[in-house]
Design a protein around this motif. Structure first.
Motif, PDB file in Angstrom:
ATOM      1  N   ALA A  42      19.274  66.138  51.908  1.00 41.30           N
ATOM      2  CA  ALA A  42      20.492  66.548  51.212  1.00 41.30           C
ATOM      3  C   ALA A  42      20.250  66.587  49.705  1.00 41.30           C
ATOM      4  N   SER A  43      19.522  65.595  49.186  1.00 40.43           N
ATOM      5  CA  SER A  43      19.191  65.595  47.748  1.00 40.43           C
ATOM      6  C   SER A  43      18.398  66.843  47.399  1.00 40.43           C
ATOM      7  N   LEU A  44      17.424  67.159  48.267  1.00 44.99           N
ATOM      8  CA  LEU A  44      16.573  68.318  48.035  1.00 44.99           C
ATOM      9  C   LEU A  44      17.411  69.597  48.017  1.00 44.99           C
ATOM     10  N   LEU A  65      23.913  61.384  45.851  1.00 43.03           N
ATOM     11  CA  LEU A  65      22.997  61.520  46.994  1.00 43.03           C
ATOM     12  C   LEU A  65      21.688  60.785  46.758  1.00 43.03           C
ATOM     13  N   VAL A  66      21.129  60.949  45.562  1.00 43.35           N
ATOM     14  CA  VAL A  66      19.842  60.315  45.288  1.00 43.35           C
ATOM     15  C   VAL A  66      19.999  58.800  45.344  1.00 43.35           C
ATOM     16  N   LEU A  67      21.126  58.299  44.815  1.00 43.65           N
ATOM     17  CA  LEU A  67      21.362  56.854  44.871  1.00 43.65           C
ATOM     18  C   LEU A  67      21.493  56.376  46.315  1.00 43.65           C
ATOM     19  N   LEU A  68      22.266  57.124  47.125  1.00 44.26           N
ATOM     20  CA  LEU A  68      22.439  56.726  48.524  1.00 44.26           C
ATOM     21  C   LEU A  68      21.102  56.759  49.271  1.00 44.26           C
ATOM     22  N   HIS A  69      20.308  57.815  48.968  1.00 44.60           N
ATOM     23  CA  HIS A  69      18.981  57.934  49.588  1.00 44.60           C
ATOM     24  C   HIS A  69      18.131  56.716  49.244  1.00 44.60           C
ATOM     25  N   MET A  70      18.209  56.333  47.995  1.00 44.66           N
ATOM     26  CA  MET A  70      17.450  55.192  47.509  1.00 44.66           C
ATOM     27  C   MET A  70      17.919  53.913  48.228  1.00 44.66           C
ATOM     28  N   GLY A 101       4.482  60.192  57.371  1.00 43.45           N
ATOM     29  CA  GLY A 101       5.494  60.250  58.421  1.00 43.45           C
ATOM     30  C   GLY A 101       6.647  59.369  57.999  1.00 43.45           C
ATOM     31  N   ILE A 102       7.817  59.613  58.578  1.00 39.28           N
ATOM     32  CA  ILE A 102       8.987  58.837  58.178  1.00 39.28           C
ATOM     33  C   ILE A 102       9.053  57.575  59.034  1.00 39.28           C
ATOM     34  N   SER A 103       9.402  56.469  58.377  1.00 38.39           N
ATOM     35  CA  SER A 103       9.370  55.180  59.078  1.00 38.39           C
ATOM     36  C   SER A 103      10.506  55.063  60.083  1.00 38.39           C
ATOM     37  N   GLY A 144       9.590  58.074  43.785  1.00 35.99           N
ATOM     38  CA  GLY A 144      11.047  58.204  43.881  1.00 35.99           C
ATOM     39  C   GLY A 144      11.740  57.613  42.667  1.00 35.99           C
ATOM     40  N   VAL A 145      11.271  56.462  42.206  1.00 32.76           N
ATOM     41  CA  VAL A 145      11.867  55.854  41.011  1.00 32.76           C
ATOM     42  C   VAL A 145      11.737  56.819  39.829  1.00 32.76           C
ATOM     43  N   GLY A 146      10.552  57.447  39.722  1.00 28.04           N
ATOM     44  CA  GLY A 146      10.355  58.442  38.666  1.00 28.04           C
ATOM     45  C   GLY A 146      11.365  59.576  38.781  1.00 28.04           C
ATOM     46  N   ILE A 147      11.550  60.069  40.000  1.00 24.00           N
ATOM     47  CA  ILE A 147      12.507  61.162  40.219  1.00 24.00           C
ATOM     48  C   ILE A 147      13.909  60.710  39.825  1.00 24.00           C
ATOM     49  N   PHE A 148      14.252  59.480  40.186  1.00 24.20           N
ATOM     50  CA  PHE A 148      15.580  58.975  39.849  1.00 24.20           C
ATOM     51  C   PHE A 148      15.793  58.971  38.330  1.00 24.20           C
ATOM     52  N   LEU A 149      14.775  58.526  37.602  1.00 25.66           N
ATOM     53  CA  LEU A 149      14.900  58.522  36.139  1.00 25.66           C
ATOM     54  C   LEU A 149      15.061  59.956  35.615  1.00 25.66           C
ATOM     55  N   HIS A 170       6.258  63.588  46.126  1.00 26.02           N
ATOM     56  CA  HIS A 170       7.157  62.825  46.987  1.00 26.02           C
ATOM     57  C   HIS A 170       7.176  63.399  48.407  1.00 26.02           C
ATOM     58  N   LEU A 171       7.379  64.706  48.482  1.00 25.00           N
ATOM     59  CA  LEU A 171       7.491  65.331  49.797  1.00 25.00           C
ATOM     60  C   LEU A 171       6.152  65.305  50.529  1.00 25.00           C
ATOM     61  N   PHE A 172       5.086  65.507  49.742  1.00 27.49           N
ATOM     62  CA  PHE A 172       3.765  65.410  50.381  1.00 27.49           C
ATOM     63  C   PHE A 172       3.588  64.034  51.016  1.00 27.49           C
ATOM     64  N   GLY A 206      14.111  49.023  54.394  1.00 25.92           N
ATOM     65  CA  GLY A 206      12.768  48.518  54.129  1.00 25.92           C
ATOM     66  C   GLY A 206      11.706  49.599  54.211  1.00 25.92           C
ATOM     67  N   ALA A 207      12.111  50.849  54.032  1.00 22.26           N
ATOM     68  CA  ALA A 207      11.169  51.962  54.204  1.00 22.26           C
ATOM     69  C   ALA A 207      10.206  52.088  53.034  1.00 22.26           C
ATOM     70  N   TYR A 208      10.459  51.311  51.982  1.00 20.13           N
ATOM     71  CA  TYR A 208       9.577  51.372  50.803  1.00 20.13           C
ATOM     72  C   TYR A 208       8.317  50.533  50.992  1.00 20.13           C
ATOM     73  N   PRO A 215       2.936  51.335  54.161  1.00 20.17           N
ATOM     74  CA  PRO A 215       2.082  51.897  53.092  1.00 20.17           C
ATOM     75  C   PRO A 215       2.839  52.864  52.180  1.00 20.17           C
ATOM     76  N   ARG A 216       4.161  52.732  52.072  1.00 20.82           N
ATOM     77  CA  ARG A 216       4.926  53.782  51.393  1.00 20.82           C
ATOM     78  C   ARG A 216       5.332  53.399  49.972  1.00 20.82           C
ATOM     79  N   GLU A 217       4.640  52.443  49.364  1.00 22.25           N
ATOM     80  CA  GLU A 217       5.032  52.010  48.019  1.00 22.25           C
ATOM     81  C   GLU A 217       4.946  53.147  47.006  1.00 22.25           C
ATOM     82  N   THR A 265       5.328  56.349  47.541  1.00 23.92           N
ATOM     83  CA  THR A 265       6.494  57.216  47.740  1.00 23.92           C
ATOM     84  C   THR A 265       7.693  56.645  46.981  1.00 23.92           C
ATOM     85  N   TRP A 266       7.870  55.357  47.100  1.00 24.06           N
ATOM     86  CA  TRP A 266       8.979  54.687  46.409  1.00 24.06           C
ATOM     87  C   TRP A 266       8.838  54.819  44.888  1.00 24.06           C
ATOM     88  N   LEU A 267       7.629  54.556  44.397  1.00 24.66           N
ATOM     89  CA  LEU A 267       7.433  54.615  42.938  1.00 24.66           C
ATOM     90  C   LEU A 267       7.678  56.026  42.414  1.00 24.66           C
TER      91      LEU A 267
HETATM   92  C1  HEM Z   1      15.647  64.429  43.879  1.00 20.83           C
HETATM   93  C2  HEM Z   1      15.534  63.283  44.483  1.00 20.83           C
HETATM   94  C3  HEM Z   1      14.893  62.998  45.828  1.00 20.83           C
HETATM   95  C4  HEM Z   1      14.583  63.867  46.849  1.00 20.83           C
HETATM   96  C5  HEM Z   1      14.865  65.379  46.886  1.00 20.83           C
HETATM   97  C6  HEM Z   1      13.978  63.101  47.886  1.00 20.83           C
HETATM   98  C7  HEM Z   1      13.554  63.631  49.100  1.00 20.83           C
HETATM   99  C8  HEM Z   1      13.114  62.854  50.171  1.00 20.83           C
HETATM  100  C9  HEM Z   1      13.012  63.317  51.524  1.00 20.83           C
HETATM  101  C10 HEM Z   1      13.387  64.734  52.045  1.00 20.83           C
HETATM  102  C11 HEM Z   1      12.562  62.261  52.297  1.00 20.83           C
HETATM  103  C12 HEM Z   1      12.401  62.257  53.835  1.00 20.83           C
HETATM  104  C13 HEM Z   1      13.135  61.094  54.526  1.00 20.83           C
HETATM  105  C14 HEM Z   1      14.589  60.917  54.217  1.00 20.83           C
HETATM  106  O1  HEM Z   1      15.223  61.915  53.874  1.00 20.83           O
HETATM  107  O2  HEM Z   1      15.106  59.782  54.264  1.00 20.83           O
HETATM  108  C15 HEM Z   1      12.333  61.161  51.397  1.00 20.83           C
HETATM  109  C16 HEM Z   1      11.810  59.912  51.754  1.00 20.83           C
HETATM  110  C17 HEM Z   1      11.609  58.847  50.892  1.00 20.83           C
HETATM  111  N1  HEM Z   1      12.137  58.724  49.613  1.00 20.83           N
HETATM  112 FE1  HEM Z   1      12.977  60.237  48.570  1.00 20.83          FE
HETATM  113  N2  HEM Z   1      13.880  61.797  47.500  1.00 20.83           N
HETATM  114  C18 HEM Z   1      14.431  61.680  46.250  1.00 20.83           C
HETATM  115  C19 HEM Z   1      14.561  60.520  45.502  1.00 20.83           C
HETATM  116  C20 HEM Z   1      14.044  59.263  45.875  1.00 20.83           C
HETATM  117  C21 HEM Z   1      14.228  58.040  45.133  1.00 20.83           C
HETATM  118  C22 HEM Z   1      15.068  57.950  43.835  1.00 20.83           C
HETATM  119  C23 HEM Z   1      13.544  57.055  45.802  1.00 20.83           C
HETATM  120  C24 HEM Z   1      13.401  55.575  45.462  1.00 20.83           C
HETATM  121  C25 HEM Z   1      13.232  55.085  44.291  1.00 20.83           C
HETATM  122  C26 HEM Z   1      12.943  57.647  46.965  1.00 20.83           C
HETATM  123  C27 HEM Z   1      12.135  56.990  47.864  1.00 20.83           C
HETATM  124  C28 HEM Z   1      11.753  57.493  49.094  1.00 20.83           C
HETATM  125  C29 HEM Z   1      10.922  56.797  50.075  1.00 20.83           C
HETATM  126  C30 HEM Z   1      10.232  55.428  49.912  1.00 20.83           C
HETATM  127  C31 HEM Z   1      10.838  57.650  51.201  1.00 20.83           C
HETATM  128  C32 HEM Z   1      10.098  57.378  52.524  1.00 20.83           C
HETATM  129  C33 HEM Z   1      11.119  56.901  53.506  1.00 20.83           C
HETATM  130  C34 HEM Z   1      10.551  56.761  54.909  1.00 20.83           C
HETATM  131  O3  HEM Z   1       9.370  57.090  55.137  1.00 20.83           O
HETATM  132  O4  HEM Z   1      11.308  56.295  55.773  1.00 20.83           O
HETATM  133  N3  HEM Z   1      13.270  58.984  46.977  1.00 20.83           N
HETATM  134  N4  HEM Z   1      12.685  61.547  50.112  1.00 20.83           N
END
Ligand code: HEM
Ligand code: FES
Lengths: 172, 226
Positions: B42-44, B99-104, B213-215, B124-129, B205-207, B111-113, B116-118, B120-122
């Motif tokens: 949804a964020s995407l 949305l980005v906050l809820l996703h976070m 894979g998603i946890s 994500g933090v960059g994207i949030f900023l 992030h997406l890569f 605990g998905a961070y 081995p997904r640290e 991805t989380w980091l």
């Molecule tokens: C523009 C903002 C963002 C977009 C478009 C985005 C997109 C995505 C997408 C499509 C996924 C796939 C799984 C899911 O949707 O739950 C994902 C997973 C993930 N995101 Fe983001 N994200 C964004 C921001 C963030 C932020 C701010 C964080 C944390 C600081 C974050 C951390 C993660 C992590 C750790 C996963 C892996 C989750 C798993 O494998 O279960 N993302 N992200």
């Protein structure tokens, strides 16, 4: 918690996967259409905008004495998107009877020089390549290819109004 | 249609890529938990909307102190569907943060961070900023009273930093007074710098999401979910 996986053999007809694929395509298509259509309208917006100059008040009708063309200066305000640009412009105004008015574009139809009125000759003379025009705007002499161009004109409450877009005169 | 796709696929061999991206395995969650997994997508999606509507807005917006406000009024009143497009960008901006906050939060609470997904989380933090950056710089652009004073407050907060505060304020505003220079640089950041950085981080992030894979949703027992 886990819902049982649907057995493909179990139910004939639309499978869950086919339904979801269709639903995603439909909703995606709808969103795409709204966004694409909206964006297209937005980009094509200039096509729908009103074009053309407004009428400009260039002075009082009773200040032009019959038979004596005068040059009037005026300001054209033109909207350019959200700004208004002002442009100084001029025109030759003449009347034979104080009722019907003619307003000429002040640029020679040859190459655009400003011509002047010669009272003694009763002609418009262009200094650049010696074009000569009659009061009626017709070419008397010289290289000008067509009579003087005119501005659309109307008299409203004793004021002379023109639209500052010259109408090209026909070749004669 | 099928034949065209086959023709392309025969030459590009993109089938496996398609499979890896769209036919990959995802956790088998159900109920509300399944919905939490949609927040990233949804964020995407909203980010895409922001890009499209942002490009459209830029076609009629001018980042200059004496034109910004009028050009926005022009979009609102003269441009066909201008209100609609601006509305999408406005609400999209708000919704994006939500949305980005809820996703976070979902990633955090599930605990998905964790390993081995640290990374991805980091990322994500960059994207949030960066999203915060979009919000801060975009808010100034309408150049109305609210925009002006909100940015005055924002830049003044930055100036409270000990020692370096004044310098930070100057760099943010581009000059002593909040004005032309501020608007120009906020605009440049909003439409050039931040999108470029975001595109890079999003790709990473997406890569990573696909790579790992998603946890699975966490479970009490510690073992695989029942
Ligand atoms: C523009 C903002 C963002 C977009 C478009 C985005 C997109 C995505 C997408 C499509 C996924 C796939 C799984 C899911 O949707 O739950 C994902 C997973 C993930 N995101 Fe983001 N994200 C964004 C921001 C963030 C932020 C701010 C964080 C944390 C600081 C974050 C951390 C993660 C992590 C750790 C996963 C892996 C989750 C798993 O494998 O279960 N993302 N992200
Ligand atoms: S421009 Fe008037 S005669 Fe050439």
């Amino acid at each position: 918690m886990r819902t049982p996986i649907v057995d493909p053999e179990r139910r004939p007809g639309l499978s869950r996967r086919a339904f979801l694929t269709g639903a995603i395509a439909a909703v995606g298509g709808l969103i795409g259409a709204v966004l694409g259509g909206g964006g297209l309208g937005y980009v094509l917006s200039p096509l729908f905008r009103r074009h053309g100059e407004e009428w400009v008040d260039i002075g009082r009708a009773d200040e032009v004495s019959p038979g004596a063309p005068i040059k009037v200066d005026f300001t054209v305000r033109k909207r350019d998107a959200w700004t208004t640009v002002e442009r100084r412009a001029s025109a030759w105004v003449l009347t034979a009877d104080g009722k019907q008015f003619i307003v000429y574009d002040p640029r020679c139809t040859h190459l655009g020089c400003p011509y002047r009125w010669d009272r003694d000759l009763g002609r418009f003379l262009c200094p650049c390549h010696t074009a000569v025009f009659g009061v009626d705007g017709r070419v008397v002499m010289g290289p000008a290819p067509r009579p003087l161009d005119r501005f659309p004109v109307k008299i409203v409450g004793g004021r002379i109004m023109i639209r500052p877009e010259p109408v090209k005169s026909e070749r004669s | 249609m099928k034949r065209i796709l086959d023709w392309v696929d025969e030459r590009l061999g993109a089938g496996p890529i398609w499979k890896a991206l769209f036919a990959r395995h995802v956790p088998e969650a159900s109920g509300p938990a399944a919905w939490f997994y949609t927040l990233g997508s949804a964020s995407l999606f909203v980010f895409t909307i922001q890009v499209v509507t942002g490009i459209l807005l830029a076609m009629n917006y001018v980042p200059s102190a004496d034109h910004a406000h009028d050009s926005v009024q022009f979009i609102e009143t003269q441009v066909v569907l201008g209100r609609f497009i601006r509305g999408l960008h406005h609400w999209g901006a708000t919704f994006m943060v939500v949305l980005v906050l809820l996703h976070m939060l979902r990633v955090f609470f599930m605990g998905a961070y964790k390993y081995p997904r640290e990374v991805t989380w980091l990322v994500g933090v960059g994207i949030f900023l960066l999203v915060m950056g979009f919000s801060f710089t975009g808010y100034l652009l309408p150049w109305d009273q609210k925009a002006y004073w909100a940015t005055a407050v924002g830049t003044n907060i930055a100036r409270q930093v000990p020692a370096a505060g004044e310098a930070i304020g100057l760099v943010l505003k581009g000059s002593e007074e909040l004005g032309m220079a501020t608007l120009a640089r906020f605009y440049a950041m909003h439409v050039l710098l931040l999108p470029a950085l975001t595109a890079g981080l999003l790709a990473a992030h997406l890569f990573l999401v696909v790579w790992h894979g998603i946890s699975e949703p966490p479970s009490r027992s510690g073992g695989p979910p029942p």
